[in-house]
Design a protein around this motif. Structure first.
Motif, PDB file in Angstrom:
ATOM      1  N   UNK A 125       0.868  -1.225   0.065  1.00 30.81           N
ATOM      2  CA  UNK A 125       0.089  -0.034   0.023  1.00 30.81           C
ATOM      3  C   UNK A 125       0.928   1.163  -0.081  1.00 30.81           C
ATOM      4  N   UNK A 126       0.645   2.156  -0.796  1.00 33.49           N
ATOM      5  CA  UNK A 126       1.408   3.308  -0.949  1.00 33.49           C
ATOM      6  C   UNK A 126       0.721   4.552  -0.600  1.00 33.49           C
ATOM      7  N   UNK A 127      -0.824   4.652  -0.745  1.00 34.86           N
ATOM      8  CA  UNK A 127      -1.598   5.767  -0.570  1.00 34.86           C
ATOM      9  C   UNK A 127      -3.008   5.043  -0.263  1.00 34.86           C
ATOM     10  N   UNK A 128      -3.586   5.763   0.479  1.00 29.60           N
ATOM     11  CA  UNK A 128      -4.938   5.832   0.967  1.00 29.60           C
ATOM     12  C   UNK A 128      -5.692   7.156   1.092  1.00 29.60           C
ATOM     13  N   UNK A 129      -6.858   7.030   0.539  1.00 28.34           N
ATOM     14  CA  UNK A 129      -7.941   8.377   0.745  1.00 28.34           C
ATOM     15  C   UNK A 129      -9.190   7.628   1.329  1.00 28.34           C
ATOM     16  N   UNK A 130      -9.571   8.283   2.462  1.00 31.93           N
ATOM     17  CA  UNK A 130     -10.812   7.931   3.002  1.00 31.93           C
ATOM     18  C   UNK A 130     -11.901   8.867   3.343  1.00 31.93           C
ATOM     19  N   UNK A 131     -13.189   8.573   2.544  1.00 30.23           N
ATOM     20  CA  UNK A 131     -14.142   9.695   2.574  1.00 30.23           C
ATOM     21  C   UNK A 131     -14.548  10.250   1.179  1.00 30.23           C
ATOM     22  N   UNK A 132     -15.225  11.192   1.139  1.00 31.08           N
ATOM     23  CA  UNK A 132     -16.028  11.645  -0.195  1.00 31.08           C
ATOM     24  C   UNK A 132     -15.465  13.073  -0.377  1.00 31.08           C
ATOM     25  N   UNK A 133     -15.387  13.433  -1.704  1.00 32.28           N
ATOM     26  CA  UNK A 133     -15.003  14.739  -2.157  1.00 32.28           C
ATOM     27  C   UNK A 133     -16.103  15.589  -2.907  1.00 32.28           C
ATOM     28  N   UNK A 134     -16.059  16.740  -2.702  1.00 27.52           N
ATOM     29  CA  UNK A 134     -17.133  17.704  -3.114  1.00 27.52           C
ATOM     30  C   UNK A 134     -16.803  17.805  -4.638  1.00 27.52           C
TER      31      UNK A 134
END
Length: 196
Positions: A125-134
């Motif tokens: 794993x190199x990167x993670x995004x959690x959640x939503x974007x507007x």
């Protein structure tokens, strides 16, 4: 003759329609997905979602439907959608697919939805995004950081664990930890390095 002309006009339009949108591959098992990433020299982008998750539906309907997002993801990643709440979806034997889902959930510590993983062909794993974007633009900006080693949270964390501690670096690491959903590390760093 009219039918032939119709067919000749329609085929290119259908071909172009098929090229639009994000090219998610869902029919490969985990090892096949990593092999495809290796053969194309790309990271995997994994959309970990649940059917009941409203933010997941928002991302799918409002962000992933955007052609600019699709073009960015298709160009830079091998894209996979993983339904985390129930793996039995007809693509492959349900039991085998559930084992892949369970492995992804455990290995990459998925605890919130949506979670977007960026994974090396080695499985790291190199990167993670959690959640939503507007907006599509905000998601592209965030996802592009997965391509920059100096922005990859897990690379920064490795440097921290090796002793790197300058203030500019710590600030970047705090932001990267928050963006990756590692609130424990972000709070630890804030507590240790923020002047009182």
């Amino acid at each position: 003759m009219k039918f032939l002309a119709f067919v000749l006009i329609t085929i290119p339009l259908l071909t172009n329609a098929q090229d639009k949108g994000i090219h998610f591959i869902n029919r490969l098992d985990w090892d096949q997905s990593l092999a495809k990433a290796r053969s194309t020299n790309k990271l995997l982008f994994i959309d970990c979602y649940a059917i009941w998750c409203r933010p997941c539906r928002f991302m799918n309907d409002s962000i992933f439907s955007n052609q600019e997002v699709a073009d960015f993801l298709n160009k830079n990643f091998i894209n996979i959608k993983v339904k985390m709440d129930s793996a039995i979806d007809g693509y492959q034997d349900g039991e085998d697919k559930q084992a892949n889902v369970d492995m992804i959930k455990k290995k990459y510590q998925i605890s919130a939805y949506p979670t977007f993983l960026f994974v090396e062909p080695s499985g790291e794993l190199v990167y993670r995004i959690v959640g939503t974007y507007e907006s599509p633009e905000s998601f592209i900006k965030k996802a592009s950081k997965a391509l920059d080693q100096d922005e990859q949270y897990f690379f920064l964390l490795e440097q921290y664990n090796s002793g790197r501690r300058n203030p500019v670096f710590i600030s970047r690491l705090i932001v990267a930890a928050e963006n990756s959903g590692d609130k424990v590390m972000a709070n630890k760093l804030k507590k240790e390095y923020t002047p009182e």
